[in-house]
Structures are given as C-alpha cells and as structure tokens.
Scaffold this motif. Structure first.
Motif, PDB file in Angstrom:
ATOM      1  N   LEU A 116       0.824  -1.207   0.000  1.00  0.00           N
ATOM      2  CA  LEU A 116       0.000   0.000   0.000  1.00  0.00           C
ATOM      3  C   LEU A 116       0.861   1.262   0.000  1.00  0.00           C
ATOM      4  O   LEU A 116       0.546   2.237  -0.693  1.00  0.00           O
ATOM      5  CB  LEU A 116      -0.926  -0.007   1.216  1.00  0.00           C
ATOM      6  N   LEU A 117       1.943   1.260   0.781  1.00  0.00           N
ATOM      7  CA  LEU A 117       2.834   2.414   0.834  1.00  0.00           C
ATOM      8  C   LEU A 117       3.487   2.667  -0.530  1.00  0.00           C
ATOM      9  O   LEU A 117       3.539   3.815  -1.007  1.00  0.00           O
ATOM     10  CB  LEU A 117       3.910   2.199   1.897  1.00  0.00           C
ATOM     11  N   MET A 139       1.298   6.771  -6.829  1.00  0.00           N
ATOM     12  CA  MET A 139       0.117   7.542  -7.218  1.00  0.00           C
ATOM     13  C   MET A 139       0.347   9.049  -7.065  1.00  0.00           C
ATOM     14  O   MET A 139      -0.139   9.839  -7.873  1.00  0.00           O
ATOM     15  CB  MET A 139      -1.088   7.097  -6.395  1.00  0.00           C
ATOM     16  N   VAL A 140       1.087   9.453  -6.041  1.00  0.00           N
ATOM     17  CA  VAL A 140       1.310  10.892  -5.832  1.00  0.00           C
ATOM     18  C   VAL A 140       2.453  11.431  -6.685  1.00  0.00           C
ATOM     19  O   VAL A 140       2.623  12.653  -6.789  1.00  0.00           O
ATOM     20  CB  VAL A 140       1.567  11.201  -4.343  1.00  0.00           C
ATOM     21  N   GLY A 141       3.241  10.555  -7.302  1.00  0.00           N
ATOM     22  CA  GLY A 141       4.265  10.991  -8.249  1.00  0.00           C
ATOM     23  C   GLY A 141       5.574  11.460  -7.659  1.00  0.00           C
ATOM     24  O   GLY A 141       6.406  12.022  -8.373  1.00  0.00           O
ATOM     25  N   LEU A 142       5.814  11.215  -6.378  1.00  0.00           N
ATOM     26  CA  LEU A 142       7.046  11.696  -5.753  1.00  0.00           C
ATOM     27  C   LEU A 142       8.284  10.987  -6.288  1.00  0.00           C
ATOM     28  O   LEU A 142       9.354  11.592  -6.414  1.00  0.00           O
ATOM     29  CB  LEU A 142       6.967  11.521  -4.230  1.00  0.00           C
ATOM     30  N   VAL A 143       8.139   9.708  -6.606  1.00  0.00           N
ATOM     31  CA  VAL A 143       9.304   8.916  -7.010  1.00  0.00           C
ATOM     32  C   VAL A 143       9.858   9.425  -8.341  1.00  0.00           C
ATOM     33  O   VAL A 143      11.068   9.575  -8.512  1.00  0.00           O
ATOM     34  CB  VAL A 143       8.931   7.426  -7.102  1.00  0.00           C
ATOM     35  N   GLU A 144       8.969   9.706  -9.294  1.00  0.00           N
ATOM     36  CA  GLU A 144       9.435  10.188 -10.598  1.00  0.00           C
ATOM     37  C   GLU A 144      10.152  11.527 -10.471  1.00  0.00           C
ATOM     38  O   GLU A 144      11.196  11.752 -11.089  1.00  0.00           O
ATOM     39  CB  GLU A 144       8.267  10.307 -11.569  1.00  0.00           C
ATOM     40  N   ASN A 149       6.508   6.465 -12.450  1.00  0.00           N
ATOM     41  CA  ASN A 149       5.326   6.390 -11.589  1.00  0.00           C
ATOM     42  C   ASN A 149       4.550   5.097 -11.812  1.00  0.00           C
ATOM     43  O   ASN A 149       4.097   4.457 -10.856  1.00  0.00           O
ATOM     44  CB  ASN A 149       4.414   7.597 -11.834  1.00  0.00           C
ATOM     45  N   ALA A 150       4.385   4.716 -13.082  1.00  0.00           N
ATOM     46  CA  ALA A 150       3.672   3.471 -13.379  1.00  0.00           C
ATOM     47  C   ALA A 150       4.435   2.269 -12.837  1.00  0.00           C
ATOM     48  O   ALA A 150       3.835   1.328 -12.280  1.00  0.00           O
ATOM     49  CB  ALA A 150       3.458   3.328 -14.886  1.00  0.00           C
ATOM     50  N   MET A 151       5.756   2.272 -12.974  1.00  0.00           N
ATOM     51  CA  MET A 151       6.562   1.172 -12.448  1.00  0.00           C
ATOM     52  C   MET A 151       6.431   1.085 -10.932  1.00  0.00           C
ATOM     53  O   MET A 151       6.381  -0.011 -10.358  1.00  0.00           O
ATOM     54  CB  MET A 151       8.021   1.358 -12.865  1.00  0.00           C
ATOM     55  N   THR A 152       6.363   2.244 -10.277  1.00  0.00           N
ATOM     56  CA  THR A 152       6.197   2.252  -8.823  1.00  0.00           C
ATOM     57  C   THR A 152       4.814   1.747  -8.430  1.00  0.00           C
ATOM     58  O   THR A 152       4.671   0.934  -7.512  1.00  0.00           O
ATOM     59  CB  THR A 152       6.407   3.678  -8.269  1.00  0.00           C
ATOM     60  N   ARG A 153       3.787   2.238  -9.138  1.00  0.00           N
ATOM     61  CA  ARG A 153       2.421   1.797  -8.823  1.00  0.00           C
ATOM     62  C   ARG A 153       2.263   0.291  -8.995  1.00  0.00           C
ATOM     63  O   ARG A 153       1.698  -0.394  -8.131  1.00  0.00           O
ATOM     64  CB  ARG A 153       1.408   2.528  -9.716  1.00  0.00           C
ATOM     65  N   TRP A 154       2.777  -0.225 -10.100  1.00  0.00           N
ATOM     66  CA  TRP A 154       2.626  -1.663 -10.344  1.00  0.00           C
ATOM     67  C   TRP A 154       3.496  -2.495  -9.415  1.00  0.00           C
ATOM     68  O   TRP A 154       3.173  -3.650  -9.120  1.00  0.00           O
ATOM     69  CB  TRP A 154       2.902  -1.987 -11.812  1.00  0.00           C
ATOM     70  N   SER A 155       4.611  -1.919  -8.944  1.00  0.00           N
ATOM     71  CA  SER A 155       5.377  -2.609  -7.896  1.00  0.00           C
ATOM     72  C   SER A 155       4.520  -2.743  -6.641  1.00  0.00           C
ATOM     73  O   SER A 155       4.540  -3.783  -5.962  1.00  0.00           O
ATOM     74  CB  SER A 155       6.666  -1.841  -7.579  1.00  0.00           C
ATOM     75  N   GLY A 156       3.756  -1.680  -6.317  1.00  0.00           N
ATOM     76  CA  GLY A 156       2.851  -1.748  -5.169  1.00  0.00           C
ATOM     77  C   GLY A 156       1.729  -2.741  -5.372  1.00  0.00           C
ATOM     78  O   GLY A 156       1.413  -3.540  -4.477  1.00  0.00           O
TER      79      GLY A 156
END
Length: 407
Positions: free
Chosen positions: A109-110, A116-121, A255-262
């Motif tokens: 979830l984290l 989703m908030v886009g901080l990683v990109e 962002n998509a890579m992060t979301r799908w990792s989650g």
C-alpha cells in the motif's frame, strides 16, 4: 525476412530475444530463488507455504513483465526484492507468519501510494544521470568480475563455455547467425547432460497450488519490516532498473513502475510472498545492444516473463532443476550477458559532469555496505549526490541554468 518470423505485424521477433529472455530468466531462478528457500527454511515455513511464496513472486513478476513491456514497449523486468527476501528470513524466525503477511500488505500500500502521488518520478528526474549510472556500475561490476572468478570453480566446464563465447564473437559471420551467448549455453548444456549428473530422472511433475492467507497486524512487525522493505523496492531495486533503462536511452514510466510494484506487492502478500519490484540485473541483460534495435528489445522481456510464469507454476519441481546447474556457470553466463551493459554504464558514469559524484556512488555501492537494513545501492546513490553537491558545485549550477533556460 529470412531467419525471422513476425511476433506481430510491426515487431520482428528474433533468436536474440529468446536468448536474452532465457539468460535473464536463468539468472533470476537460480541465486535469487535459493535466497527465498533459505529464508523460508529460516522461518520454518511449511512446504505448501514455501511453494505458494515461489509461485507468487514468479507468476506475478512474469505477468507484470509481459504487461508492462507490451504496454510501454520497453524491456521492463518485474521480479522480487532480493535484499527484501534476506530481511524477511530474520522476521519470519521472530514473528508469526500472518503478521509478517500484514507487513507485506502495508508495504504494498505504501509503495502504491508513493507511485500515485508521483514523488518517485520527481526524485529520480532530479538525480544526475552520471551519479545514477555510477550506482548501476557498482551493482553490475561484481557480475562482470564473475567471468574471471567462475573459471577457478569449474575450469573445464566454464573454460569451455567462455572459449565458445569468444570464438563465436570473433567470427562475426557466425555471431550474426548464432548469438555467442546462445552458443555458450548450448555447449554448457551438452556438457552437463553427459558429465553433470543431472537429476532429471528424479523429477516428479507437480503443479504449484498457491494459498490465500489472511493478514494480521502487529506494530513491532510493521516497524521492523514496512519501511525497510519499501526502501529496498524503491531506492534500491527500482532505482537500478530505472538507471539501466535511462542509460540505454529509454524514458522509463517511473510512476507506473512504482504503482505496479505496489500492486504486485499486494498480490504477492495475499499468497504469502514479499514485495515485487523492478529487477536491475535482469533489465540490464534485456537492454544489451546485442539484442537488436532498441525499440524491439522488449520482446526479450516477454520471453523472460513467460518463462517466469511457467517456473512459478512448476515451483515444486524447481529445486531439483536448479540444483542441476552449477552456481559458477550461472555467474559466468550472467557476467557474459552483462559485459556490454557494464561498458556502457561505466562510460556514461565518467564521460560527462558529476564525475566525482559518480565515483563515490560507484565505490559506496561496490563496498556492499548495509545501514539500517538498507543496502549499498541506496547509500551509493545518496552518497554520490552528497559528495557531488559538495565537491562539484559548478556541475550543479549548470543543471540549474539549464532548468531556467528550458522554462
């Protein structure tokens, strides 16, 4: 087109894609797989729980690899956090399985929220590419050195494999028809069949039966696992994959890579497995320039993804198959597959600005230091930025000037 067939109407599928996909698969189902088995044994998990864990990380990773690679036309290899697997082994020995699963759920979830908030990109775009590639070079260099060290472990097998690779690479006409790494694999396979004592006769066909588990939550377990697991995914594993893709000229969908990792981590959690992530070394194998035009290299990722799903389905049989392949041979093949990527990453690290930052990122990552249960790649990236900011002010001023000009 002679010697090729069409995977789709637009994208030519070749033997190079099969080879790179197979090598990436082989790399991911040997050493990393054994780490899972060791952690499961450390936590004294039942065989069905271990089988469900293995099925989850490989089937989920394979499915996401295929989906993301097709969607973005980039070789995006989704796997599982290797340092996370090590970390989990300790927690499983001290906490009940269901509360560890609860920590998996919160970790997923984290990661999903951060994507989703886009901080990683935003963070990844703010890091200079040489520093990023210095960290990637530090990650990949030990794999390259395995080409040399593997020879002392099995001189005949690995020496013959390396000689085959060199001969095919020297004769360019042969190399165009038979990828050198594929020829090396074929020769090593023949050797193992006749001299390796393969346990093929002992293998019993079994399909994995994944289980769905109900999570429970305990604050001590959450505090021990959630932040370290999330950091290994975002700042260690995903950062490697993003760096490799950026270094090869791609624009990775961070962002998509992060979301799908989650999302993948949540799917894994329900089946008793730890976090999904982008696999740096496997991505490096798939992005090698020998795998054809950049726009078609994602086809190798599709091959890897399909093989990973199959491996997950056959998880109960996997141990015997893995044990039949010497670890030194896997190291040799992985090192040979990464030579081109390592050369490119080193060149990009030290051919432009931020050389000192890239050097410190390289050295810290290579040191394999671990602090607060977070691995060396994260500290290499952080240290490279700090040292560069202190020692290379002029390079940072150039970045700021460019930002003002582009605005």
């Amino acid at each position: 087109m002679k010697g090729r067939f069409r995977f789709t109407n637009l994208n030519p599928f070749s033997m190079n894609h099969c080879t790179s996909g197979f090598i990436a698969w082989l790399f991911g189902v040997t050493g990393p797989f054994l780490i899972i088995l060791q952690s499961a044994a450390q936590g004294q998990l039942q065989p069905e729980a271990t089988s469900s864990w293995v099925f989850a990380v490989y089937a989920t990773g394979g499915a996401l690899t295929i989906m993301l690679s097709v969607l973005y036309k980039q070789p995006i290899a989704v796997a599982f956090s290797i340092p996370g697997a090590v970390l989990v082994g300790t927690s499983l020995s001290n906490h009940p399985f269901n509360v560890v699963i609860g920590a998996y759920v919160l970790t997923g979830l984290l990661i999903l929220l951060l994507g989703m908030v886009g901080l990683v990109e935003k963070l990844m775009k703010s890091i200079p590419l040489p520093i990023m590639m210095g960290m990637v070079s530090g990650v990949l260099l030990p794999f390259g050195s395995n080409v040399v060290t593997s020879l002392k472990d099995a001189p005949l097998l690995n020496g013959l494999t390396l000689l085959t690779f060199l001969v095919l690479s020297y004769f360019t006409r042969w190399a165009k028809r038979i990828p050198p790494i594929l020829g090396a694999i074929a020769v090593s396979a023949v050797w193992l069949i006749f001299f390796g004592g393969s346990p093929a006769g002992e293998i019993v066909f079994r399909i994995a039966k994944p289980h769905v588990y109900s999570p429970a939550f305990d604050w001590s377990t959450v505090g021990e696992l959630v932040i370290p697991l999330a950091m290994t995914v975002i700042a260690v594993q995903n950062a490697q994959g993003i760096g490799v893709l950026r270094g090869d000229g791609y624009e990775p969908p961070v962002n998509a890579m992060t979301r799908w990792s989650g999302i993948g981590s949540l799917a894994n959690a329900l089946m008793g497995a730890h976090s999904a992530c982008i696999a740096g070394p496997m991505t490096a194998i798939l992005t090698d320039e020998k795998n054809g035009p950049k726009e078609h290299r994602y086809l190798g990722a599709i091959v890897m993804g399909a093989l990973w799903v199959l491996f997950g389905l056959l998880a109960p049989m996997a141990v015997l198959l893995t044990d039949s392949i010497p670890a030194s041979l896997i190291k040799l093949l992985g090192g040979l597959a990464m030579i081109g990527v390592l050369v490119n990453s080193l060149q990009m690290s030290f051919s432009a600005g931020h050389k000192l930052g890239a050097l410190f990122a390289f050295m810290i990552t290579l040191s394999d230091i671990t602090l607060f249960r977070i691995g060396a790649p994260f500290w290499g990236l952080a240290g490279g930025i700090v040292f560069s900011f202190i020692l290379e002010k002029q390079d940072w001023r150039k970045i700021n000037i460019k930002a003002v000009v582009t605005k």
